[in-house]
Motif scaffolding. Structure first.
Motif, mmCIF file in Angstrom:
data_model
loop_
_atom_site.group_PDB
_atom_site.id
_atom_site.type_symbol
_atom_site.label_atom_id
_atom_site.label_comp_id
_atom_site.label_asym_id
_atom_site.label_seq_id
_atom_site.Cartn_x
_atom_site.Cartn_y
_atom_site.Cartn_z
ATOM 1 N N VAL A 176 0.861 -1.181 0.000
ATOM 2 C CA VAL A 176 0.000 0.000 0.000
ATOM 3 C C VAL A 176 0.899 1.232 0.000
ATOM 4 N N GLY A 177 0.882 1.971 -1.094
ATOM 5 C CA GLY A 177 1.633 3.224 -1.130
ATOM 6 C C GLY A 177 0.899 4.260 -0.302
ATOM 7 N N TYR A 191 -2.791 4.800 -1.546
ATOM 8 C CA TYR A 191 -3.101 4.496 -2.945
ATOM 9 C C TYR A 191 -3.922 3.222 -3.084
ATOM 10 N N ASN A 216 4.067 1.370 2.358
ATOM 11 C CA ASN A 216 5.260 2.069 1.883
ATOM 12 C C ASN A 216 4.992 3.565 1.981
ATOM 13 N N ARG A 267 11.483 7.995 3.285
ATOM 14 C CA ARG A 267 10.503 6.930 3.122
ATOM 15 C C ARG A 267 10.679 5.915 4.240
ATOM 16 N N ASP A 316 3.849 -3.289 -9.239
ATOM 17 C CA ASP A 316 2.743 -2.577 -8.605
ATOM 18 C C ASP A 316 3.158 -1.102 -8.573
ATOM 19 N N LEU A 348 1.847 1.756 -8.442
ATOM 20 C CA LEU A 348 1.288 2.730 -7.512
ATOM 21 C C LEU A 348 1.830 2.549 -6.106
ATOM 22 N N ASN A 349 2.064 1.326 -5.724
ATOM 23 C CA ASN A 349 2.277 1.054 -4.303
ATOM 24 C C ASN A 349 3.690 0.635 -3.916
ATOM 25 N N GLU A 350 4.456 0.195 -4.893
ATOM 26 C CA GLU A 350 5.833 -0.205 -4.573
ATOM 27 C C GLU A 350 6.789 0.858 -5.079
ATOM 28 N N TRP A 351 7.665 1.341 -4.208
ATOM 29 C CA TRP A 351 8.621 2.356 -4.638
ATOM 30 C C TRP A 351 9.455 1.838 -5.775
ATOM 31 N N GLY A 352 9.634 2.689 -6.744
ATOM 32 C CA GLY A 352 10.504 2.329 -7.853
ATOM 33 C C GLY A 352 9.791 1.543 -8.936
ATOM 34 N N THR A 366 2.146 9.400 -6.454
ATOM 35 C CA THR A 366 2.400 8.477 -7.558
ATOM 36 C C THR A 366 1.217 8.381 -8.533
#
Lengths: 126, 450, 463
Positions: A36-37, A48, A60, A92, C85, C87-91, C127
């Motif tokens: 979950v961003g 997100y 995250n 982060r 992913d 939107l949700n995973e950095w990078g 994002t």
């Protein structure tokens, strides 16, 4: 306009893996992991994803704000199940929790940030 | 968290690693420790087959180019360090206590007869930490530092300090501009950032600079090979890099290829090997402290004949103390004090203290009035200091009044940071400040160097 | 194929490389130059195929993309078996875009999306907003500049980045108005007063944040300054579209924009006549991007010095190109952090002015990171030598040719080829006698090294 220098991906990984107590049966099954961003800024959280299936949920968190923020995950009843600790501006952090189905609250517990808007709800489905 | 380039260990890698191990076990490439080489108590490791004598020769030649060149180290305290708790005004303690309420420092140690106290964390570390350095005449504090009409955005204010220009436009850093003017064309190590990404202070227009966490990060390393094959590969790289190139882009590529190898070569003797750190400091640094570790590398590299002129390091603490300032500022300043005290002792042990001056700075100060969460919000009139064997000592600028605040209830700015920059450029680096800081004549000068 | 056959084939192909095959001097070298400048390099099959088809057909293909629109082909991106992913995973956002650059059947669209991302540089926004902006830039990448500018002006990420959202009649914010003229459309030819007046005319957008943290940008006429303004010599109750019409009609706009597009594709500046012709094309088409780009890509100046390219690859093109031309796909997260260390992390430009291009990409640090990238592409990609696949009996020339084919037959200068062949010949000269019998390992290590150097040597940094 000066760009905000987003904290380096390389420097910023603070991984807090807090696994909640789970039944023995759960422990044997590898639970699904959902990421979950979450963006933090003054004074709101943007998640997100607003729900995830029960299992490991990885939050995250990216702090786009000027101030430090933290992310606390609480049950609807107010029981705290995990927190990132303070995430500095531009940095982060990741918080991984094993969550059972139910409704949770994401709040920032620094100063009066929650009262000023840094709270949102999150659902964990079956 | 720097990632290891060696993270992908799978079968090919393991095969070659096995071979590597056997190679390393062979007498061919065993590295040899040479104690007591240049720069005091330092061990240089060099491979037998790449004669250490040549390393030292080259190093000595380089040192002869600029013997005793002065070095300026920038230490940034990110977040906006609070003046009032860093140097509490004992002479106006009542007013200070009113402003700070419950979070006030109860009985801060006095800073000589200056009428100021000092945060107890700054008395921690070897020889009494930063307080001890002040008492030894090696620290000059600059309270009230900022610029007119301070911008309280971290990003904006930091950018101004980094560039020495109060404008939001992109620009090289102020130290980078100094290198553009006075640096070498061929030595990236002249401007050293102790981080995997370049400090904006040292961003240049044209002069080469280097950013590294450690000398172990610098080699041009092909995963599959080692030892003699690696040297063959590097010789081929050198030949390709040296090829004649026409046009700006190709020239830049070839120059970068040569410099990348030069940095790797120059730092190879200082890379950790077999768990031995050739840059291990001669004095103890705080445990598990990034700032201390980085400063220890600065001290070690400055002491080597590598042509380091400028270095930039970020503190690891949190100075954006909106809440729980007593704990956060205490922790942050403790790391700063322990690390800087060790750094100074290290420079002295290595015999280079006379040529290193350190500027400690933060992007702004904090509001005099505490907030509701035992913290302080962004404010004006901050704190910086110069440190070194040759630093002017004392309280070098006016401490802002706690009663006559500015219209926003912030501390009044008593010195423009560009005055400090100009003074360092002229007084320490010995060049005309107006080459680097626009309108340099307007700021006046401070005596920051003895 | 035997080693000798391989050498013959290699030799034959090199001999053919400059021979016009599609007529009128159109060779594989031309195709490679075009595919690198307009995209992320040409595979050997593409170079051969489009050299046969000729310049006009190749340009049509590059500019128009395949009939029916762009697609991606090849294996979907993954990070250690996990689907992306973004939107949700950095990078993962970076990997998602990089994958499109590697797999798209219309690379020019991605290349121009990168151009517009630099031109309308936006950073530090959520994002989902950045990805939405990326889609918007892609959709408009080759279309009408005026429409693109309208979409950018209304884009939530941009509005929040440059404080156009919540710029109201009572408190107009000049941030967007200033960059609109300075960086996006004109460069010069306007006054501070124009900035202030444009800022007034652009007021009225408000950011509506919802409880779940999402945002909608709305236009609230009540927050718009509907007074009379004077902008670039025009007086009236100007609004948002009037501002965009006026700046794009300004005489400085066309030279500014086509000049910047030119410099994205060609390292040397255009002649005055070329610039005039491009300006005429741009204006004549009603400010469309595609005809200008087509004209630049067809220009003889783009094909100068085919043996000595003079443009530095930006990090994204270096990495996406190395992956695309070697048939390497996104299977790991290394591109994200390597791109950051090389100095070009997509979605994180250093400022609204975008990245510094050209020679500025090259520093000793950046070069070392490109060298490190070579390890990853070899290790995790198609170029990785299969254990024991290279016979130990190859001659130095054969070993070089094998490595060259394994990394997509890149353009290599004669000097580099000689250096690497020499390396192959001498690589194990001084090997310790005890390891002389490790023939398979030696052949593998040599292949690995040659492939790595072909991917990272100075030649590989230029296109």
């Amino acid at each position: 306009m000066v760009a905000r220098r987003t904290g380096s991906l390389l420097l910023a990984l603070l991984l807090l893996l807090a696994v909640l107590t789970a039944s023995a049966a759960d422990a044997r099954r590898r639970p699904p992991t959902t990421s979950v961003g979450v963006a933090a800024r003054e004074f709101r959280f943007s998640a997100y994803r607003t729900s995830a299936p029960g299992g490991i949920v990885r939050f995250n968190v990216a702090n786009f704000g000027e101030d430090g923020h933290d992310l606390v995950v609480e049950t609807a009843g107010g029981r705290r199940v995990g927190r990132t600790g303070e995430v500095r501006s531009g940095r982060r952090a990741t918080l991984a929790l094993r969550l059972r189905p139910g409704t949770y609250r994401l709040v920032c517990d620094l100063a009066d940030h929650a009262a000023r808007g840094m709270r949102t709800s999150f659902r964990v489905t079956r | 968290m720097p990632r290891s380039v060696h993270k992908g260990c799978d079968d090919f890698r393991q095969t070659s690693a096995g071979v590597r191990e056997r190679w390393l076990g062979a007498p061919l490439t065993r590295r040899q420790a040479l104690a007591g080489a240049l720069g005091g108590a330092l061990a240089i490791y060099a491979e037998q087959t790449m004669p250490w004598a040549r390393v030292l020769e080259a190093a000595q030649a380089r040192a002869a180019e600029a013997p005793g060149a002065r070095v300026l180290v920038s230490v940034f305290l990110p977040g906006g360090c609070d003046l009032l708790d860093t140097l509490p005004p004992i002479g106006a303690y009542g007013r200070y206590a009113d402003l700070r309420g419950d979070m006030k420092l109860a009985a801060p140690p006095a800073l000589g007869s200056t009428g100021l106290g000092i945060h107890p964390s700054l008395a921690e570390g070897a020889g009494g930490g930063v307080k001890g350095l002040f008492e030894a005449g090696k620290v000059g504090f600059l309270p009230g530092i900022d610029y007119a009409n301070p911008d309280l955005s971290h990003f904006h204010s930091r950018h101004f300090w980094e560039t020495g220009l109060v404008t939001e436009r992109a620009a090289p850093g102020w130290l980078g501009r100094w290198l553009d003017r006075h640096g070498a064309r061929d030595n990236p190590l002249q401007g050293l950032t102790l981080s995997s990404t370049l400090s904006p202070v040292l961003a240049t227009g044209s002069a080469p600079v280097a950013a590294l966490e450690s000398p172990s990060d610098c080699a041009l390393d092909v995963w599959a090979i080692d030892g003699r094959q690696e040297r063959q590969m590097l010789a081929a790289w050198q030949r390709m890099a040296a090829a004649h190139a026409r046009g700006e882009g190709p020239r830049a590529v070839h120059t970068a290829a040569r410099l990348a190898k030069a940095v790797g070569d120059r730092l190879a003797p200082y890379a950790e090997h077999d768990g031995v750190d050739p840059l291990a400091p001669p004095v103890p640094y705080p445990q598990d402290d990034d700032l201390g570790r980085r400063l220890s590398r600065v001290a070690a590299l400055v002491a080597q004949p590598l042509g380091v002129r400028l270095a930039a390091v970020d503190a690891s603490g949190e100075f954006d103390t909106h809440d729980d300032q007593p704990r956060e500022l205490g922790d942050g300043l403790r790391s700063v004090s322990q690390s800087l005290a060790a750094f100074q002792a290290d420079l002295e042990a290595r015999g280079v203290a006379d040529r290193v001056l350190t500027l400690v700075w933060s992007e702004f100060g904090r509001r005099p009035q505490a907030n509701e969460s035992s913290g302080t919000d962004h404010g004006a009139g901050g704190i910086a200091w110069v440190q070194g064997a040759r630093a002017a000592s004392g309280i070098l600028t006016d401490y802002p009044s706690l009663t006559a605040l500015d219209p926003d209830d912030n501390l009044k700015v008593t010195v423009d940071f560009r005055k400090v920059y100009c003074s360092l450029i002229e007084g320490w680096l010995g060049t005309d400040a107006s080459e680097v800081i626009p309108n340099a004549g307007a700021y006046g000068r401070l005596a920051l160097v003895r | 194929m035997s080693a000798t056959a391989a050498r013959r084939r290699h030799g034959r192909r090199r001999a053919h490389a400059r021979r016009p095959s599609g007529g009128r001097g159109w060779t594989e070298a031309h195709v490679r130059r075009l595919f690198w400048r307009a995209g992320f390099g040409a595979t050997p099959a593409e170079a051969r195929r489009w050299a046969r088809r000729g310049k006009a057909a190749t340009l049509d293909h590059v500019v128009n993309g395949p009939p029916g629109g762009a697609r991606v082909r090849g294996p979907a991106p993954r990070v250690e078996q996990r689907p992306l992913d973004p939107l949700n995973e950095w990078g993962d956002d970076v990997l998602w875009w990089l994958d499109r650059m590697i797999r798209s059947t219309h690379p020019l669209q991605e290349k121009l999306t990168l151009f517009w991302h630099d031109h309308f540089a936006t950073a530090d926004q959520d994002t989902p907003l950045m990805l939405a902006q990326n889609r918007m830039l892609r959709a408009n990448a080759l279309g009408s500049f005026r429409e693109l500018l309208g979409a950018v002006t209304r884009d939530p990420a941009m509005q929040l980045f440059l404080s156009l959202a919540d710029s109201t009649k009572d408190a107009p914010n000049e941030n967007y108005a200033r960059e609109l003229m300075e960086l996006f459309t004109l460069g010069s030819g306007y006054s501070e007063r124009d900035v202030r007046e444009a800022a007034r005319a652009l007021t009225g957008y408000t950011a509506d944040w919802h409880d779940d943290g999402t945002v909608t940008i709305k236009y609230d006429a009540g927050q718009h300054d509907d007074g009379v303004k004077t902008l670039l010599g025009r007086r009236g109750r100007l609004g948002v579209d009037d501002v965009l019409d006026l700046v794009t009609a300004h005489p400085n706009h066309a030279p500014f924009l086509v000049g910047k597009l030119w410099s994205f594709f060609v390292a040397t500046p255009p002649s005055r006549a070329t610039l005039r012709a491009l300006v005429a094309t741009y204006r004549g088409s009603g400010l469309r991007i595609e005809p200008v780009v087509r004209q630049i890509l067809a220009h003889p100046q783009l094909y100068r010095g085919l043996d000595a390219p003079d443009m530095v690859k930006c990090p994204v093109v270096f990495l996406a190109g190395a992956m695309r031309t070697t048939g390497t796909y996104v299977t790991q997260d290394y591109p994200t952090w390597l791109l950051e260390l090389m100095g070009q992390l997509p979605f994180s430009p250093p400022s609204v002015a975008g990245w510094d291009w050209g020679a500025a990409w090259m520093s000793s640090n950046a070069m070392r990171q490109r060298f490190v990238a070579g390890n990853h592409v070899v290790q995790y990609g198609r170029p990785r030598p299969r254990k024991g696949a290279a016979p130990a009996s190859l001659t130095p020339q054969e070993a070089y040719a094998r490595a060259w084919r394994a990394v997509g037959e890149p353009r290599v200068s004669a000097a580099t080829r000689a250096t690497l062949t020499h390396l192959a010949a001498r690589f194990f000269d001084d090997i310790d006698a005890r390891w002389r019998d490790q023939a398979d390992w030696r052949a593998d290590a040599l292949q690995w090294t040659l492939r790595h150097l072909l991917l990272t040597c100075p030649d590989a940094q230029l296109h």
